[in-house]
Design an enzyme around this catalytic site. Sequence first.
Site, PDB file in Angstrom:
ATOM      1  N   GLY A  27     -37.700 -25.127  26.037  1.00 30.28           N
ATOM      2  CA  GLY A  27     -38.774 -26.056  25.663  1.00 30.28           C
ATOM      3  C   GLY A  27     -39.880 -25.280  24.983  1.00 30.28           C
ATOM      4  N   GLY A  29     -42.552 -26.585  23.410  1.00 33.51           N
ATOM      5  CA  GLY A  29     -43.715 -27.438  23.166  1.00 33.51           C
ATOM      6  C   GLY A  29     -44.993 -26.696  23.525  1.00 33.51           C
ATOM      7  N   ALA A  30     -46.027 -27.470  23.805  1.00 31.31           N
ATOM      8  CA  ALA A  30     -47.339 -26.876  24.079  1.00 31.31           C
ATOM      9  C   ALA A  30     -47.278 -25.912  25.271  1.00 31.31           C
ATOM     10  CB  ALA A  30     -48.342 -27.993  24.352  1.00 31.31           C
ATOM     11  N   VAL A  31     -46.577 -26.307  26.318  1.00 29.87           N
ATOM     12  CA  VAL A  31     -46.535 -25.489  27.533  1.00 29.87           C
ATOM     13  C   VAL A  31     -45.641 -24.266  27.335  1.00 29.87           C
ATOM     14  CG1 VAL A  31     -45.832 -25.471  29.968  1.00 29.87           C
ATOM     15  CG2 VAL A  31     -47.037 -27.457  29.032  1.00 29.87           C
ATOM     16  N   ARG A  99     -43.568 -35.218  28.249  1.00 27.00           N
ATOM     17  CA  ARG A  99     -44.841 -34.951  28.938  1.00 27.00           C
ATOM     18  C   ARG A  99     -45.515 -36.279  29.254  1.00 27.00           C
ATOM     19  NH1 ARG A  99     -48.221 -33.954  23.504  1.00 27.00           N
ATOM     20  NH2 ARG A  99     -47.461 -31.832  23.335  1.00 27.00           N
ATOM     21  N   ARG A 106     -47.551 -38.092  36.909  1.00 31.59           N
ATOM     22  CA  ARG A 106     -46.435 -37.160  36.767  1.00 31.59           C
ATOM     23  C   ARG A 106     -45.155 -37.778  37.318  1.00 31.59           C
ATOM     24  NH1 ARG A 106     -51.044 -34.455  38.089  1.00 31.59           N
ATOM     25  NH2 ARG A 106     -51.595 -32.649  36.829  1.00 31.59           N
ATOM     26  N   ASN A 113     -36.865 -37.096  32.733  1.00 25.81           N
ATOM     27  CA  ASN A 113     -36.718 -35.639  32.798  1.00 25.81           C
ATOM     28  C   ASN A 113     -35.540 -35.195  33.675  1.00 25.81           C
ATOM     29  OD1 ASN A 113     -38.631 -35.163  30.914  1.00 25.81           O
ATOM     30  ND2 ASN A 113     -40.283 -34.694  32.338  1.00 25.81           N
ATOM     31  N   ASP A 166     -52.897 -25.939  40.356  1.00 23.52           N
ATOM     32  CA  ASP A 166     -53.921 -26.687  41.109  1.00 23.52           C
ATOM     33  C   ASP A 166     -54.838 -25.712  41.859  1.00 23.52           C
ATOM     34  OD1 ASP A 166     -52.118 -29.644  41.632  1.00 23.52           O
ATOM     35  OD2 ASP A 166     -51.210 -27.797  40.948  1.00 23.52           O
ATOM     36  N   ARG A 169     -57.206 -23.998  39.503  1.00 27.97           N
ATOM     37  CA  ARG A 169     -58.314 -24.898  39.148  1.00 27.97           C
ATOM     38  C   ARG A 169     -59.311 -24.975  40.312  1.00 27.97           C
ATOM     39  NH1 ARG A 169     -54.221 -29.342  36.407  1.00 27.97           N
ATOM     40  NH2 ARG A 169     -54.538 -28.680  34.253  1.00 27.97           N
ATOM     41  N   HIS A 193     -47.639 -31.039  43.465  1.00 28.58           N
ATOM     42  CA  HIS A 193     -48.455 -30.760  42.283  1.00 28.58           C
ATOM     43  C   HIS A 193     -48.803 -32.125  41.710  1.00 28.58           C
ATOM     44  CE1 HIS A 193     -49.887 -29.677  38.370  1.00 28.58           C
ATOM     45  NE2 HIS A 193     -48.855 -30.220  37.763  1.00 28.58           N
TER      46      HIS A 193
HETATM   47  N1  LIG Z   1     -46.171 -27.981  36.290  1.00 27.36           N
HETATM   48  C1  LIG Z   1     -47.326 -28.029  35.661  1.00 27.36           C
HETATM   49  O1  LIG Z   1     -48.356 -27.603  36.225  1.00 27.36           O
HETATM   50  C2  LIG Z   1     -47.382 -28.581  34.267  1.00 27.36           C
HETATM   51  C3  LIG Z   1     -48.552 -28.491  33.489  1.00 27.36           C
HETATM   52  C4  LIG Z   1     -48.525 -28.998  32.180  1.00 27.36           C
HETATM   53  C5  LIG Z   1     -47.391 -29.633  31.706  1.00 27.36           C
HETATM   54  N2  LIG Z   1     -46.282 -29.726  32.495  1.00 27.36           N
HETATM   55  C6  LIG Z   1     -45.050 -30.374  32.043  1.00 27.36           C
HETATM   56  O2  LIG Z   1     -44.353 -29.499  31.155  1.00 27.36           O
HETATM   57  C7  LIG Z   1     -43.493 -30.288  30.324  1.00 27.36           C
HETATM   58  C8  LIG Z   1     -43.684 -29.878  28.871  1.00 27.36           C
HETATM   59  O3  LIG Z   1     -44.976 -30.268  28.420  1.00 27.36           O
HETATM   60  P1  LIG Z   1     -45.394 -30.031  26.905  1.00 27.36           P
HETATM   61  O4  LIG Z   1     -46.804 -30.466  26.783  1.00 27.36           O
HETATM   62  O5  LIG Z   1     -44.984 -28.677  26.469  1.00 27.36           O
HETATM   63  O6  LIG Z   1     -44.464 -31.099  26.169  1.00 27.36           O
HETATM   64  P2  LIG Z   1     -44.001 -31.069  24.636  1.00 27.36           P
HETATM   65  O7  LIG Z   1     -43.585 -32.456  24.306  1.00 27.36           O
HETATM   66  O8  LIG Z   1     -45.051 -30.392  23.804  1.00 27.36           O
HETATM   67  O9  LIG Z   1     -42.727 -30.094  24.647  1.00 27.36           O
HETATM   68  C9  LIG Z   1     -41.540 -30.415  25.289  1.00 27.36           C
HETATM   69  C10 LIG Z   1     -40.439 -29.717  24.532  1.00 27.36           C
HETATM   70  O10 LIG Z   1     -39.205 -29.951  25.202  1.00 27.36           O
HETATM   71  C11 LIG Z   1     -38.213 -30.076  24.218  1.00 27.36           C
HETATM   72  N3  LIG Z   1     -37.042 -30.761  24.745  1.00 27.36           N
HETATM   73  C12 LIG Z   1     -36.878 -32.077  25.039  1.00 27.36           C
HETATM   74  N4  LIG Z   1     -35.621 -32.289  25.472  1.00 27.36           N
HETATM   75  C13 LIG Z   1     -34.982 -31.089  25.481  1.00 27.36           C
HETATM   76  C14 LIG Z   1     -33.681 -30.658  25.836  1.00 27.36           C
HETATM   77  N5  LIG Z   1     -32.764 -31.529  26.272  1.00 27.36           N
HETATM   78  N6  LIG Z   1     -33.383 -29.364  25.695  1.00 27.36           N
HETATM   79  C15 LIG Z   1     -34.291 -28.459  25.236  1.00 27.36           C
HETATM   80  N7  LIG Z   1     -35.556 -28.814  24.885  1.00 27.36           N
HETATM   81  C16 LIG Z   1     -35.892 -30.104  25.010  1.00 27.36           C
HETATM   82  C17 LIG Z   1     -38.895 -30.880  23.102  1.00 27.36           C
HETATM   83  O11 LIG Z   1     -38.213 -30.763  21.861  1.00 27.36           O
HETATM   84  C18 LIG Z   1     -40.268 -30.228  23.085  1.00 27.36           C
HETATM   85  O12 LIG Z   1     -40.366 -29.159  22.169  1.00 27.36           O
HETATM   86  C19 LIG Z   1     -43.850 -31.746  30.615  1.00 27.36           C
HETATM   87  O13 LIG Z   1     -42.922 -32.291  31.524  1.00 27.36           O
HETATM   88  C20 LIG Z   1     -45.230 -31.647  31.239  1.00 27.36           C
HETATM   89  O14 LIG Z   1     -45.541 -32.763  32.060  1.00 27.36           O
HETATM   90  C21 LIG Z   1     -46.252 -29.192  33.744  1.00 27.36           C
END
Ligand SMILES: NC(=O)c1ccc[n+]([C@@H]2O[C@H](COP(=O)([O-])OP(=O)(O)OC[C@H]3O[C@@H](n4cnc5c(N)ncnc54)[C@H](O)[C@@H]3O)[C@@H](O)[C@H]2O)c1
Length: 331
Positions: A27, A29-31, A99, A106, A113, A166, A169, A193
């Site tokens: 993944g 993405g942003a995280v 996300r 959540r 997911n 958490d 924070r 969480h």
């Molecule tokens: N645990 C925590 O404290 C915490 C904090 C922030 C975000 N998150 C979670 O982290 C996750 C990611 O958040 P984000 O902001 O990066 O989301 P995002 O949408 O920016 O990125 C998610 C990425 O996952 C990829 N993806 C989707 N399906 C896939 C698959 N089958 N195989 C491989 N990649 C796949 C997407 O293409 C995307 O690039 C979310 O579930 C969010 O809720 C958790």
Amino acid sequence: MSTVKEKLIENLIGEEKISQSKITIVGTGAVGMACAICILLKDLADELALVDVAVDKLKGETMDLQHGSLFFNTPKITSGKDYSVSANSKLVIVTAGARQQEGESRLALVQRNVNIMKSIIPTIVHHSPDCKMLIVSNPVDILTYVVWKLSGLPATRVIGSGCNLDSARFRYLIGEKLGVHPTSCHGWIIGEHGDSSVPLWSGVNVAGVALKSLDPKLGTDSDKDQWKNIHKQVIESGYQIIKLKGYTSWAIGLSVTDLVGSILKNLRRVHPVSTMVKGLYGLKEEIFLSIPCVLGQNGISDIVKVNLNSEEEALFKKSADILWNIQKELV
Ligand SMILES: NC(=O)c1ccc[n+]([C@@H]2O[C@H](COP(=O)([O-])OP(=O)(O)OC[C@H]3O[C@@H](n4cnc5c(N)ncnc54)[C@H](O)[C@@H]3O)[C@@H](O)[C@H]2O)c1
């Protein structure tokens, strides 16, 4: 005709290129990318692999990181849609998935997911059967349980990032209230969480001085300093940041990297992460919730047995009930 490389460099030994501390992030993405940059800047891996289904984004992010190679010490950054790129990972960090939308809890994300985890986890384990897995995707506690089941790995090697964020924070906000750096403000949040997380006010201390010893009402409704609001702010901060910038990234990236450091460097530091809590505090179900855990090269090697007071234990059990009611409906 020899090439410039052949004229310049004489090879003395043919080295096998086996990584010793490879990390894969699933993944981008942003995280995932916040985790990637923090891990690179802390020199925690000798190889970083990135996997995502969005191939153009994946390629763009990979090139962008590779072009920063001059400024960090991870010699190999690879990526691909195919999980073979993740082979031989010591640690796989899962951030793939949907996300939260603005205002979405959540827990509401769950089935979407879970389906993603079904499609990715068996292949990850096939390529890295000895890895540890660090789950970040939400709802993180339930997904950590799901990954544990899908992976066949011991529960000690499947870790949810849980309340590590958490608690960070919480410590930041306590620090703001006291005018002291968060590293000197000790406090733990356990449980889910998310919305039902449990602040352990009885353990909040600075230099070993328990704040509750200074005001026994600390953290209760009748506390005139309203410390309880700090926990409320912790719960609301994720929603608030998503409303303001669309997602959260930097603090989760930093907090995940802190966990990665403990695991890959075998530091045996204690973190509030999500683990199997069946049998603890009278819990009968296979639920993952955050409690203080010792993290090292084998994952979670020990847990710290916290003496919860009756109110904290009741809240912890409530957190478990909320998760179990959702988890038992999963397909
Ligand atoms: N645990 C925590 O404290 C915490 C904090 C922030 C975000 N998150 C979670 O982290 C996750 C990611 O958040 P984000 O902001 O990066 O989301 P995002 O949408 O920016 O990125 C998610 C990425 O996952 C990829 N993806 C989707 N399906 C896939 C698959 N089958 N195989 C491989 N990649 C796949 C997407 O293409 C995307 O690039 C979310 O579930 C969010 O809720 C958790």
